[in-house]
Structures are given as structure tokens and as C-alpha cells.
Write a protein that holds these residues in place. Structure first.
Motif, mmCIF file in Angstrom:
data_model
loop_
_atom_site.group_PDB
_atom_site.id
_atom_site.type_symbol
_atom_site.label_atom_id
_atom_site.label_comp_id
_atom_site.label_asym_id
_atom_site.label_seq_id
_atom_site.Cartn_x
_atom_site.Cartn_y
_atom_site.Cartn_z
ATOM 1 N N MET A 1 48.245 -15.861 36.223
ATOM 2 C CA MET A 1 47.847 -17.252 36.498
ATOM 3 C C MET A 1 46.332 -17.352 36.680
ATOM 4 O O MET A 1 45.691 -18.253 36.189
ATOM 5 N N LYS A 2 45.797 -16.360 37.387
ATOM 6 C CA LYS A 2 44.358 -16.378 37.632
ATOM 7 C C LYS A 2 43.569 -16.239 36.319
ATOM 8 O O LYS A 2 42.509 -16.823 36.152
ATOM 9 N N LYS A 3 44.168 -15.455 35.452
ATOM 10 C CA LYS A 3 43.525 -15.235 34.158
ATOM 11 C C LYS A 3 43.382 -16.537 33.386
ATOM 12 O O LYS A 3 42.368 -16.809 32.764
ATOM 13 N N ILE A 4 44.447 -17.323 33.446
ATOM 14 C CA ILE A 4 44.441 -18.603 32.732
ATOM 15 C C ILE A 4 43.356 -19.522 33.290
ATOM 16 O O ILE A 4 42.611 -20.156 32.565
ATOM 17 N N LEU A 5 43.270 -19.522 34.617
ATOM 18 C CA LEU A 5 42.270 -20.363 35.276
ATOM 19 C C LEU A 5 40.858 -19.946 34.851
ATOM 20 O O LEU A 5 40.008 -20.786 34.547
ATOM 21 N N THR A 6 40.637 -18.635 34.823
ATOM 22 C CA THR A 6 39.331 -18.121 34.402
ATOM 23 C C THR A 6 39.027 -18.541 32.984
ATOM 24 O O THR A 6 37.909 -18.953 32.659
ATOM 25 N N LEU A 7 40.065 -18.457 32.145
ATOM 26 C CA LEU A 7 39.897 -18.822 30.749
ATOM 27 C C LEU A 7 39.532 -20.299 30.614
ATOM 28 O O LEU A 7 38.629 -20.677 29.868
ATOM 29 N N VAL A 8 40.238 -21.123 31.401
ATOM 30 C CA VAL A 8 39.972 -22.563 31.367
ATOM 31 C C VAL A 8 38.535 -22.836 31.822
ATOM 32 O O VAL A 8 37.806 -23.617 31.215
#
Ligand SMILES: [Zn+2]
Length: 79
Positions: A1-8
Motif C-alpha cells: 500500500m505504501k508503495k502505491i502511495l509513493t508511486l502516486v
């Protein structure tokens, strides 16, 4: 989930950078008939109304078209 946020976050940062380096609105080219009676600008060079133009047809920016008195978008091709 954190990865997605970073990507966004990365993507939005990239988008912000891109809009910073590029002009906000790239000048869109429109076509005008240089006739004094023409009052519209056209999005398409092959517009049927533009083909009726007996004068020269110029490719200009919208700003320039408005300067030339072509203030209205053509009903035929500007939708
Ligand atoms: Zn048109």
C-alpha cells in the motif's frame, strides 16, 4: 500500500514538474479565412465552411485569430 502511495506522489510530482517546464497552454493552431467578412476560426483545415473561403486560409494561434476578428469558434468543426 505504501508503495502505491509513493508511486502516486512521484507521479503527481512529475506531473507538476512537467506542467512547470511546459507552457500552461500550448498555442493551439486554428485556421482562419482572411476575408473581412469571416468571423469564425476553424479547428480543421478541411472544414466545409472553410472550403467556401474565397480568400487565403491562414493557420494561426487562437489569440491571433481573435486579433484578426475571428472571435467565434466555427459551428461546423469546433465542437
Ligand atoms: Zn469550421
Amino acid at each position: 500500500m505504501k508503495k502505491i502511495l509513493t508511486l502516486v506522489l512521484l507521479l503527481s510530482a512529475y506531473a507538476a514538474m512537467a506542467s512547470y517546464t511546459l507552457p500552461l497552454e500550448s498555442p493551439k493552431v486554428v485556421y482562419v479565412c482572411v476575408s473581412e467578412t469571416a468571423y469564425a476560426y476553424h479547428a480543421k483545415r478541411d472544414c466545409k465552411f472553410l472550403s467556401r473561403c474565397t480568400h487565403a486560409v491562414k493557420a494561426v494561434s487562437i489569440e491571433k485569430a481573435k486579433e484578426l476578428g475571428k472571435k467565434k469558434p466555427c459551428k461546423g468543426c469546433c465542437k
